[in-house]
Motif scaffolding. Sequence first.
Motif, PDB file in Angstrom:
ATOM      1  N   UNK A 198       0.833  -1.201   0.000  1.00 16.75           N
ATOM      2  CA  UNK A 198       0.000   0.000   0.000  1.00 16.75           C
ATOM      3  C   UNK A 198       0.869   1.253   0.000  1.00 16.75           C
ATOM      4  N   UNK A 199       1.945   1.216   0.765  1.00 18.40           N
ATOM      5  CA  UNK A 199       2.857   2.356   0.818  1.00 18.40           C
ATOM      6  C   UNK A 199       3.534   2.571  -0.524  1.00 18.40           C
ATOM      7  N   UNK A 200       4.055   1.478  -1.091  1.00 15.76           N
ATOM      8  CA  UNK A 200       4.760   1.590  -2.375  1.00 15.76           C
ATOM      9  C   UNK A 200       3.823   2.119  -3.455  1.00 15.76           C
ATOM     10  N   UNK A 251       3.733  16.333   0.585  1.00 18.61           N
ATOM     11  CA  UNK A 251       4.243  15.269   1.463  1.00 18.61           C
ATOM     12  C   UNK A 251       3.293  15.042   2.625  1.00 18.61           C
ATOM     13  N   UNK A 252       2.867  16.122   3.268  1.00 16.33           N
ATOM     14  CA  UNK A 252       1.967  15.990   4.412  1.00 16.33           C
ATOM     15  C   UNK A 252       0.655  15.338   3.996  1.00 16.33           C
ATOM     16  N   UNK A 253       0.161  15.718   2.848  1.00 14.68           N
ATOM     17  CA  UNK A 253      -1.104  15.144   2.384  1.00 14.68           C
ATOM     18  C   UNK A 253      -0.957  13.650   2.111  1.00 14.68           C
ATOM     19  N   UNK A 254       0.152  13.300   1.463  1.00 11.14           N
ATOM     20  CA  UNK A 254       0.393  11.875   1.176  1.00 11.14           C
ATOM     21  C   UNK A 254       0.532  11.083   2.463  1.00 11.14           C
ATOM     22  N   UNK A 292      -1.699   7.924   3.612  1.00  9.75           N
ATOM     23  CA  UNK A 292      -1.077   6.617   3.802  1.00  9.75           C
ATOM     24  C   UNK A 292      -0.966   6.232   5.271  1.00  9.75           C
ATOM     25  N   UNK A 293      -1.048   7.227   6.156  1.00  9.44           N
ATOM     26  CA  UNK A 293      -0.912   6.931   7.574  1.00  9.44           C
ATOM     27  C   UNK A 293       0.496   6.538   7.968  1.00  9.44           C
ATOM     28  N   UNK A 294       1.511   7.174   7.363  1.00  8.04           N
ATOM     29  CA  UNK A 294       2.906   6.858   7.667  1.00  8.04           C
ATOM     30  C   UNK A 294       3.660   8.160   7.890  1.00  8.04           C
ATOM     31  N   UNK A 295       4.812   8.125   8.578  1.00  9.14           N
ATOM     32  CA  UNK A 295       5.603   9.341   8.798  1.00  9.14           C
ATOM     33  C   UNK A 295       6.146   9.898   7.486  1.00  9.14           C
ATOM     34  N   UNK A 296       6.413  11.216   7.487  1.00 12.68           N
ATOM     35  CA  UNK A 296       6.907  11.882   6.281  1.00 12.68           C
ATOM     36  C   UNK A 296       8.267  11.355   5.858  1.00 12.68           C
ATOM     37  N   UNK A 297       9.166  11.077   6.848  1.00 10.67           N
ATOM     38  CA  UNK A 297      10.494  10.607   6.467  1.00 10.67           C
ATOM     39  C   UNK A 297      10.429   9.252   5.781  1.00 10.67           C
ATOM     40  N   UNK A 298       9.444   8.416   6.160  1.00  5.02           N
ATOM     41  CA  UNK A 298       9.287   7.105   5.497  1.00  5.02           C
ATOM     42  C   UNK A 298       8.851   7.287   4.054  1.00  5.02           C
ATOM     43  N   UNK A 299       7.907   8.198   3.833  1.00  6.18           N
ATOM     44  CA  UNK A 299       7.427   8.450   2.470  1.00  6.18           C
ATOM     45  C   UNK A 299       8.559   8.984   1.595  1.00  6.18           C
ATOM     46  N   UNK A 300       9.332   9.945   2.128  1.00  3.25           N
ATOM     47  CA  UNK A 300      10.416  10.527   1.345  1.00  3.25           C
ATOM     48  C   UNK A 300      11.507   9.509   1.055  1.00  3.25           C
ATOM     49  N   UNK A 301      11.787   8.645   2.031  1.00  2.00           N
ATOM     50  CA  UNK A 301      12.806   7.608   1.793  1.00  2.00           C
ATOM     51  C   UNK A 301      12.330   6.631   0.725  1.00  2.00           C
ATOM     52  N   UNK A 302      11.055   6.251   0.796  1.00  4.33           N
ATOM     53  CA  UNK A 302      10.502   5.355  -0.232  1.00  4.33           C
ATOM     54  C   UNK A 302      10.548   6.025  -1.608  1.00  4.33           C
ATOM     55  N   UNK A 354      18.763   9.435   2.175  1.00  2.52           N
ATOM     56  CA  UNK A 354      19.015   8.037   2.552  1.00  2.52           C
ATOM     57  C   UNK A 354      18.392   7.038   1.587  1.00  2.52           C
ATOM     58  N   UNK A 355      17.213   7.385   1.038  1.00  6.61           N
ATOM     59  CA  UNK A 355      16.573   6.476   0.088  1.00  6.61           C
ATOM     60  C   UNK A 355      17.388   6.297  -1.170  1.00  6.61           C
ATOM     61  N   UNK A 356      17.880   7.402  -1.737  1.00  6.26           N
ATOM     62  CA  UNK A 356      18.636   7.326  -2.992  1.00  6.26           C
ATOM     63  C   UNK A 356      20.031   6.743  -2.756  1.00  6.26           C
ATOM     64  N   UNK A 357      20.731   7.241  -1.721  1.00  9.19           N
ATOM     65  CA  UNK A 357      22.087   6.736  -1.443  1.00  9.19           C
ATOM     66  C   UNK A 357      22.043   5.264  -1.070  1.00  9.19           C
ATOM     67  N   UNK A 358      21.037   4.879  -0.271  1.00  7.12           N
ATOM     68  CA  UNK A 358      20.921   3.473   0.118  1.00  7.12           C
ATOM     69  C   UNK A 358      20.663   2.568  -1.069  1.00  7.12           C
TER      70      UNK A 358
END
Length: 650
Positions: A1-3, A25-28, A32-42, A132-136
């Motif tokens: 669901x997140x992806x 970002x806040x709206x997404x 999705x019911x997830x933290x902003x940093x998780x969405x941005x990392x994904x 972190x998402x891109x570098x990782x």
Amino acid sequence: RLQAGVQDSFLTFEVYKDEITMQLVDRACKILGVPADTVLREFGEYFFEFCKRSGYDHMLRTLGGNLYEFIENLDALHSYLSLSYQASTEVLFLFVFPQEMNAPSFRVEKNEDGSMHLHYYSDRRGLCHIVPGIIGAAALDFFNIEISMEIVDQTEEEEERTGKKEHIVFLVTQNPVFSYKERNAFSSSPQYLADSEKQIENQLNKEDLEKAKNTIRGRGSSVCPVKKSHWKTIRGIITLGKGKLLRGFDPVYPKSLWIDTKTFCNGLPFHMVFDKELRVKQAGVSIQKIVPGLQTTGICLDHYFSIIHPEVPFTISSIQKFINSQFVFQTRREMMPESWKQRPMLELRGQMIWMESLQCMLYLCSPLLRTLHELEERQMHIADIAPHDVTRDLILLNQQRLAEMELSNQLERKKEELRVLSKHLEEEKKKTEALLYAMLPQHVANQLKEGKRVEAGEFKECTILFSDVVTFTNICARCEPIQIVLMLNSMYLRFDRLTTVHDVYKVETIGDAYMVVGGVPVPVPTHAERVANFALGMIIAAKGVQNPVSGNPIQIRVGIHTGPVLAGVVGEKMPRYCLFGDTVNIASRMESHGVPSKIHLSSSAYQCLKYKNFEMTGRGEIEVKGKGKMHTYFLIRNKTATENEIMGRP
């Protein structure tokens, strides 16, 4: 669901406005019911895959042989892209942004324990979690290592970089990720053993030396005699093949520099050496020629140049912090010779090298020129650039590319012109066809266009109509020719519209005579009804045409007859589709023996309309010229159709 949410929300992700971005970002995140940093990392991980699919993975893979080198060269990649894609207005990939926005900058520091500190500088606040998402994703894909990144410091930069920038420091730790087979293969590779050396050098003490020797010896390595220090011993025992050290080669330096000062300054015409106080100690001959002030030993470099990239103050400490970045200098207009006042300022691009023994900085650079036009604007020549400098090739290749682009643009313009001409030609063709179809039936016109011979055709039953204007001869005698033309044109325009309404074919007009036929050239069973309705419409339409003599509506006579005809094309210069047979003659006699404002029917036409909801009345027997006595009728009205339907009105 997140992806799925990330892909749907950020496929058109554009970081043009911080506020809009964070609102997205806040709206997404709420959806999705997830933290902003998780969405941005994904999003960062997904965006890296998107870049690979877009064909940029090969360019990214070549940045470095390990993660440290990869990150260290990102700024250089940004610099190249800003040069190559200067006209771009879209996000290219990874950390590349439009020209009107400054790309983020990266500075990486190695720690003794093998971890790294990644310094991230950006104009856009709140987007650091994409990193972190891109570098990782890049670390896992390119170097097969899994990393963890955590923020250890976050500040607003005001000193190191001009203007307020977000400065984020990430702690990067990495661990290899291998399958069992990959681990066995990798553990015997030169790179792995070299890394083992480094770990042993950093972590083992003298008491653990023997244990380390046994460990490495267990991997199949040869053993060298024990040296004075544990590191020399280990370096001696890590060998491969014929005594070659896995650590790589050690460079050999001469005891003295075998190049004289004059040769060095001529061979590197765009270089400068300056000390901690920015006093110039040495400069190449070409840069001296352009900036004569550099010939004065001890002048301050920041008096003649400003730093364009990276955005740092012109101090030795700031330069040392970003020493891995490409530096772009620009000459100051007020310090240039008078001849340069009206020219664009010269930009230099190159790398900084700190010489510890001399406590001086060496700036190896080249003029930042892209085209021959830019070279000419500064009144410079190819000869001013050293033969070994790839700037020569860049200018010439770029000029060739521009020439090819111009040729391509010319072809595109010609293509567009041809497309427009083709469109206009198609429009003219449609007009020509419409005019041709107005003169000839469509299937006949198509055969003539194809160069085919049109054979005459026999139609067993059709209905022909003739009409004329009552007292037309008297009207012509008492009016100007232009008045006659205007009257007839007004009448024929109304009649022509009715032919479309009732789908009958207009054969011709001769003077005031108007001839139509139903059932030709396409046979239809309702030919009589169509012509009858057309005739009723003619009587109504004629009331709207004014007699130029009396000022009253004109009167017309209409005659209709049904029977067989022969139809064919006559002539080549102005081919006409003509009807032949006695049916044409009888229809003409019905019109000439008719009554003003009445529709005169032959008995055959009456029989066709007898049971078709038309009101008709008998006229009786009349003497018809060339035909003798004939029983004829008058058509009064259509019992089921209104006047609007007859006239084709809404």
